[in-house]
Design a protein around this motif. Structure first.
Motif, PDB file in Angstrom:
ATOM      1  N   ALA A 178      44.199  54.715  43.171  1.00 54.13           N
ATOM      2  CA  ALA A 178      45.118  53.582  43.091  1.00 54.13           C
ATOM      3  C   ALA A 178      44.403  52.301  42.659  1.00 54.13           C
ATOM      4  O   ALA A 178      44.994  51.451  41.978  1.00 54.13           O
ATOM      5  CB  ALA A 178      45.806  53.376  44.439  1.00 54.13           C
ATOM      6  N   VAL A 179      43.131  52.156  43.047  1.00 49.33           N
ATOM      7  CA  VAL A 179      42.371  50.966  42.648  1.00 49.33           C
ATOM      8  C   VAL A 179      42.164  50.960  41.137  1.00 49.33           C
ATOM      9  O   VAL A 179      42.405  49.949  40.462  1.00 49.33           O
ATOM     10  CB  VAL A 179      41.006  50.928  43.376  1.00 49.33           C
ATOM     11  CG1 VAL A 179      40.191  49.716  42.905  1.00 49.33           C
ATOM     12  CG2 VAL A 179      41.205  50.875  44.881  1.00 49.33           C
ATOM     13  N   PHE A 180      41.726  52.090  40.592  1.00 50.35           N
ATOM     14  CA  PHE A 180      41.520  52.171  39.142  1.00 50.35           C
ATOM     15  C   PHE A 180      42.822  51.955  38.376  1.00 50.35           C
ATOM     16  O   PHE A 180      42.849  51.245  37.371  1.00 50.35           O
ATOM     17  CB  PHE A 180      40.931  53.540  38.779  1.00 50.35           C
ATOM     18  CG  PHE A 180      39.487  53.702  39.132  1.00 50.35           C
ATOM     19  CD1 PHE A 180      38.490  53.151  38.342  1.00 50.35           C
ATOM     20  CD2 PHE A 180      39.115  54.410  40.264  1.00 50.35           C
ATOM     21  CE1 PHE A 180      37.152  53.302  38.664  1.00 50.35           C
ATOM     22  CE2 PHE A 180      37.777  54.573  40.596  1.00 50.35           C
ATOM     23  CZ  PHE A 180      36.797  54.018  39.795  1.00 50.35           C
ATOM     24  N   ALA A 181      43.900  52.578  38.853  1.00 52.55           N
ATOM     25  CA  ALA A 181      45.181  52.486  38.149  1.00 52.55           C
ATOM     26  C   ALA A 181      45.741  51.073  38.180  1.00 52.55           C
ATOM     27  O   ALA A 181      46.424  50.644  37.236  1.00 52.55           O
ATOM     28  CB  ALA A 181      46.176  53.466  38.774  1.00 52.55           C
ATOM     29  N   THR A 182      45.453  50.332  39.244  1.00 55.57           N
ATOM     30  CA  THR A 182      45.934  48.953  39.342  1.00 55.57           C
ATOM     31  C   THR A 182      45.091  48.002  38.506  1.00 55.57           C
ATOM     32  O   THR A 182      45.618  47.179  37.753  1.00 55.57           O
ATOM     33  CB  THR A 182      45.936  48.486  40.805  1.00 55.57           C
ATOM     34  OG1 THR A 182      46.793  49.346  41.573  1.00 55.57           O
ATOM     35  CG2 THR A 182      46.453  47.045  40.916  1.00 55.57           C
ATOM     36  N   LEU A 183      43.775  48.117  38.621  1.00 55.05           N
ATOM     37  CA  LEU A 183      42.892  47.185  37.910  1.00 55.05           C
ATOM     38  C   LEU A 183      42.789  47.490  36.424  1.00 55.05           C
ATOM     39  O   LEU A 183      42.689  46.573  35.600  1.00 55.05           O
ATOM     40  CB  LEU A 183      41.499  47.215  38.535  1.00 55.05           C
ATOM     41  CG  LEU A 183      41.380  46.750  39.982  1.00 55.05           C
ATOM     42  CD1 LEU A 183      39.921  46.799  40.427  1.00 55.05           C
ATOM     43  CD2 LEU A 183      41.947  45.346  40.165  1.00 55.05           C
ATOM     44  N   ARG A 184      42.750  48.765  36.062  1.00 58.70           N
ATOM     45  CA  ARG A 184      42.609  49.182  34.662  1.00 58.70           C
ATOM     46  C   ARG A 184      41.469  48.430  33.978  1.00 58.70           C
ATOM     47  O   ARG A 184      41.576  47.981  32.834  1.00 58.70           O
ATOM     48  CB  ARG A 184      43.926  48.987  33.893  1.00 58.70           C
ATOM     49  CG  ARG A 184      45.033  49.874  34.417  1.00 58.70           C
ATOM     50  CD  ARG A 184      46.372  49.613  33.744  1.00 58.70           C
ATOM     51  NE  ARG A 184      47.365  50.558  34.211  1.00 58.70           N
ATOM     52  CZ  ARG A 184      47.681  51.698  33.606  1.00 58.70           C
ATOM     53  NH1 ARG A 184      47.080  52.027  32.467  1.00 58.70           N
ATOM     54  NH2 ARG A 184      48.584  52.505  34.111  1.00 58.70           N
ATOM     55  N   ASN A 185      40.376  48.319  34.697  1.00 57.84           N
ATOM     56  CA  ASN A 185      39.222  47.550  34.227  1.00 57.84           C
ATOM     57  C   ASN A 185      38.119  48.516  33.788  1.00 57.84           C
ATOM     58  O   ASN A 185      37.537  49.221  34.619  1.00 57.84           O
ATOM     59  CB  ASN A 185      38.719  46.646  35.345  1.00 57.84           C
ATOM     60  CG  ASN A 185      37.543  45.778  34.930  1.00 57.84           C
ATOM     61  OD1 ASN A 185      36.956  45.961  33.862  1.00 57.84           O
ATOM     62  ND2 ASN A 185      37.194  44.819  35.769  1.00 57.84           N
ATOM     63  N   PRO A 186      37.800  48.570  32.493  1.00 58.75           N
ATOM     64  CA  PRO A 186      36.766  49.501  32.016  1.00 58.75           C
ATOM     65  C   PRO A 186      35.354  49.126  32.446  1.00 58.75           C
ATOM     66  O   PRO A 186      34.411  49.879  32.163  1.00 58.75           O
ATOM     67  CB  PRO A 186      36.908  49.435  30.499  1.00 58.75           C
ATOM     68  CG  PRO A 186      37.498  48.094  30.229  1.00 58.75           C
ATOM     69  CD  PRO A 186      38.403  47.806  31.383  1.00 58.75           C
ATOM     70  N   ASN A 187      35.203  47.995  33.131  1.00 61.72           N
ATOM     71  CA  ASN A 187      33.883  47.582  33.619  1.00 61.72           C
ATOM     72  C   ASN A 187      33.704  47.832  35.111  1.00 61.72           C
ATOM     73  O   ASN A 187      32.670  47.483  35.680  1.00 61.72           O
ATOM     74  CB  ASN A 187      33.655  46.097  33.332  1.00 61.72           C
ATOM     75  CG  ASN A 187      33.572  45.810  31.839  1.00 61.72           C
ATOM     76  OD1 ASN A 187      32.926  46.545  31.105  1.00 61.72           O
ATOM     77  ND2 ASN A 187      34.238  44.761  31.394  1.00 61.72           N
ATOM     78  N   PHE A 188      34.725  48.429  35.748  1.00 62.82           N
ATOM     79  CA  PHE A 188      34.650  48.720  37.175  1.00 62.82           C
ATOM     80  C   PHE A 188      34.215  50.165  37.388  1.00 62.82           C
ATOM     81  O   PHE A 188      34.863  51.101  36.923  1.00 62.82           O
ATOM     82  CB  PHE A 188      36.011  48.481  37.843  1.00 62.82           C
ATOM     83  CG  PHE A 188      36.083  48.966  39.272  1.00 62.82           C
ATOM     84  CD1 PHE A 188      35.219  48.468  40.241  1.00 62.82           C
ATOM     85  CD2 PHE A 188      37.023  49.924  39.646  1.00 62.82           C
ATOM     86  CE1 PHE A 188      35.278  48.922  41.550  1.00 62.82           C
ATOM     87  CE2 PHE A 188      37.093  50.378  40.955  1.00 62.82           C
ATOM     88  CZ  PHE A 188      36.228  49.871  41.912  1.00 62.82           C
ATOM     89  N   HIS A 189      33.103  50.358  38.093  1.00 57.92           N
ATOM     90  CA  HIS A 189      32.547  51.683  38.365  1.00 57.92           C
ATOM     91  C   HIS A 189      32.483  51.895  39.875  1.00 57.92           C
ATOM     92  O   HIS A 189      32.131  50.973  40.617  1.00 57.92           O
ATOM     93  CB  HIS A 189      31.130  51.806  37.787  1.00 57.92           C
ATOM     94  CG  HIS A 189      31.062  51.593  36.315  1.00 57.92           C
ATOM     95  ND1 HIS A 189      30.883  52.613  35.409  1.00 57.92           N
ATOM     96  CD2 HIS A 189      31.142  50.439  35.571  1.00 57.92           C
ATOM     97  CE1 HIS A 189      30.859  52.126  34.183  1.00 57.92           C
ATOM     98  NE2 HIS A 189      31.012  50.810  34.252  1.00 57.92           N
ATOM     99  N   ALA A 190      32.793  53.111  40.321  1.00 57.30           N
ATOM    100  CA  ALA A 190      32.717  53.405  41.753  1.00 57.30           C
ATOM    101  C   ALA A 190      32.331  54.856  41.974  1.00 57.30           C
ATOM    102  O   ALA A 190      32.653  55.734  41.166  1.00 57.30           O
ATOM    103  CB  ALA A 190      34.046  53.101  42.436  1.00 57.30           C
ATOM    104  N   ALA A 191      31.635  55.102  43.081  1.00 59.03           N
ATOM    105  CA  ALA A 191      31.144  56.442  43.410  1.00 59.03           C
ATOM    106  C   ALA A 191      32.270  57.307  43.944  1.00 59.03           C
ATOM    107  O   ALA A 191      33.126  56.841  44.698  1.00 59.03           O
ATOM    108  CB  ALA A 191      30.033  56.346  44.440  1.00 59.03           C
ATOM    109  N   ARG A 192      32.238  58.602  43.582  1.00 56.50           N
ATOM    110  CA  ARG A 192      33.248  59.528  44.087  1.00 56.50           C
ATOM    111  C   ARG A 192      32.589  60.888  44.328  1.00 56.50           C
ATOM    112  O   ARG A 192      32.111  61.534  43.400  1.00 56.50           O
ATOM    113  CB  ARG A 192      34.413  59.646  43.107  1.00 56.50           C
ATOM    114  CG  ARG A 192      35.547  60.528  43.619  1.00 56.50           C
ATOM    115  CD  ARG A 192      36.678  60.587  42.600  1.00 56.50           C
ATOM    116  NE  ARG A 192      37.455  59.361  42.553  1.00 56.50           N
ATOM    117  CZ  ARG A 192      38.407  59.123  41.660  1.00 56.50           C
ATOM    118  NH1 ARG A 192      38.675  60.022  40.721  1.00 56.50           N
ATOM    119  NH2 ARG A 192      39.076  57.997  41.680  1.00 56.50           N
TER     120      ARG A 192
END
Length: 402
Positions: A272-286
């Motif tokens: 949901a965070v990625f889908a809301t921000l849609r920021n190609p510079n935001f990276h997160a561990a999964r």
């Protein structure tokens, strides 16, 4: 460190679509038949309280989807799996009550789908029991040094710190002279991660420009975003919740920050965070992935009437698959010691149809099993979240069983 001898194992595709009543989690049971020949799994889960929407409901949905699908395929060696859910209620007292009740039911296995508060409260009881516990949440000191009957399926603070170093180095081409602004929630978990991570960056030559601390749930991040833009960092590193990350990301975009953001902690990789921000510079561990559209797991979810939303569906589903595989190999008259030996023997374990980002790592005296971490990023052209670069694989240390 010398790596343990491994043999790759894969879960046979025994999980098929089935139906699970949507009210199952709410009623706290599974319609048990009471058969003496059944496999018994107790589930301790934050079904109510502040952690229910983060850990309990999504983790339990994943677990129950996998278990019911296995039952539809014939169960474990012809024996059905019976479950009972004990509500830890996101608080210490109820968590201890839930753990006591789960242990007293004398199950073959306990699956812990609770968050940090409940897990910390229940852990002394789990530690004293001889019932194997597979947990989606774990503090570092619960798995290092290892306890014989407790496995943690969450990445440790040490892994999260090393991920941040590795991914930020990849993005910036090195850390020497790079300016970093940090943000961290005012919690013991975030405190520990910040304390562990900042020195690693400084040892690599990075410069801490600012460290911003916030309390609770944010309603605005506008002033802090302006402060970050004015600091002109090379990277912004938040250690916070998914809800706060959404607010921070939106505020930073409004303020004009377009540099890299590298999220610390598994919760920031919520879809949901990625889908809301849609920021190609935001990276997160999964460490675990949501089921892909049209995948076998997605079909199971649809047929079951469950919900794959939330950051812990993947870990809950994977934990259940590990449990099913171990119990299948253990056979009849399986003791806790037998299960320990089987789990320790899995080595590097990759689950087909599983939602782990890569192989998990089991072995003698190894109880923190996350090994493979994917760095996720929004792909604007594809309109979806994708893996950025190769898997980052970080082994946890092992020690003598306590």
């Amino acid at each position: 460190m010398n790596r343990l001898s491994r043999k790759s194992r894969r879960l046979v595709a025994i999980l098929t679509a089935g139906f699970i009543a949507p009210a199952l989690a709410a009623c706290g049971g599974s319609g048990n038949s009471g058969s003496d020949d059944a496999i018994s799994i107790a589930i301790v889960s934050d079904q109510t309280g502040s952690m229910a929407s983060i850990f309990g409901i999504s983790g339990t949905n994943g677990t129950m989807t996998a278990i019911h699908a296995a039952n539809e395929a014939g169960g474990i060696n012809g024996r059905k799996i019976e479950t009972q859910i004990y509500d830890a209620a996101s608080a210490a007292g109820p968590a201890q009550t839930a753990a006591r009740s789960a242990i007293a039911s004398e199950p073959d296995l306990i699956l812990n789908m609770s968050g940090t508060i409940s897990t910390n409260a229940a852990f002394p009881l789990f530690e004293q029991s001889t019932v194997p516990v597979l947990s989606i949440a774990n503090a570092a000191d619960q798995v290092l040094p290892p306890r014989k009957f407790f496995w943690g399926f969450n990445s440790t603070a040490d892994q999260a710190s090393k991920y941040l170093v590795e991914q930020t180095t990849r993005l910036l081409g090195g850390l020497e002279g790079k300016r970093v602004v940090w943000e961290a929630l005012q919690t013991p978990v975030a405190d520990a991660m910040l304390k562990a991570t900042q020195p690693l960056f400084e040892e690599a030559g990075a410069i801490t420009v600012d460290t911003i601390r916030v309390e609770g749930s944010l309603s605005s991040f506008a002033s802090q975003a302006a402060q970050i833009v004015a600091a002109d960092p090379d990277v912004f590193i938040p250690i916070d919740s998914a809800g706060n990350m959404t607010i921070m990301g939106q505020a930073l975009a409004t303020a004009g920050y377009d540099g890299p953001i590298v999220g610390g902690g598994d919760s920031l990789s919520d879809e949901a965070v990625f889908a809301t921000l849609r920021n190609p510079n935001f990276h997160a561990a999964r460490a675990y992935q949501p089921p892909a559209e049209g995948s076998e797991v997605a079909k199971q979810v649809q047929a079951a009437g469950t919900d794959s939303a939330g950051g812990y569906f993947g870990s809950g589903y994977t934990v259940a698959q590990i449990a099913i595989t171990a119990l299948t190999e253990c056979g009849s008259d399986c003791s806790g010691d037998d299960l320990v030996a089987i789990l320790d023997g899995f080595g590097e374990f990759e689950v087909e149809n599983g939602l782990a980002s890569g192989p998990l790592l089991f072995g003698d005296n190894r109880r923190a099993v996350v090994y493979s971490i994917a760095s996720m990023v929004w792909d604007a052209s594809a309109g979806e979240t994708v893996q950025s670069g190769e898997l980052i694989q970080i082994e946890n240390e092992v020690g003598e069983i306590q």
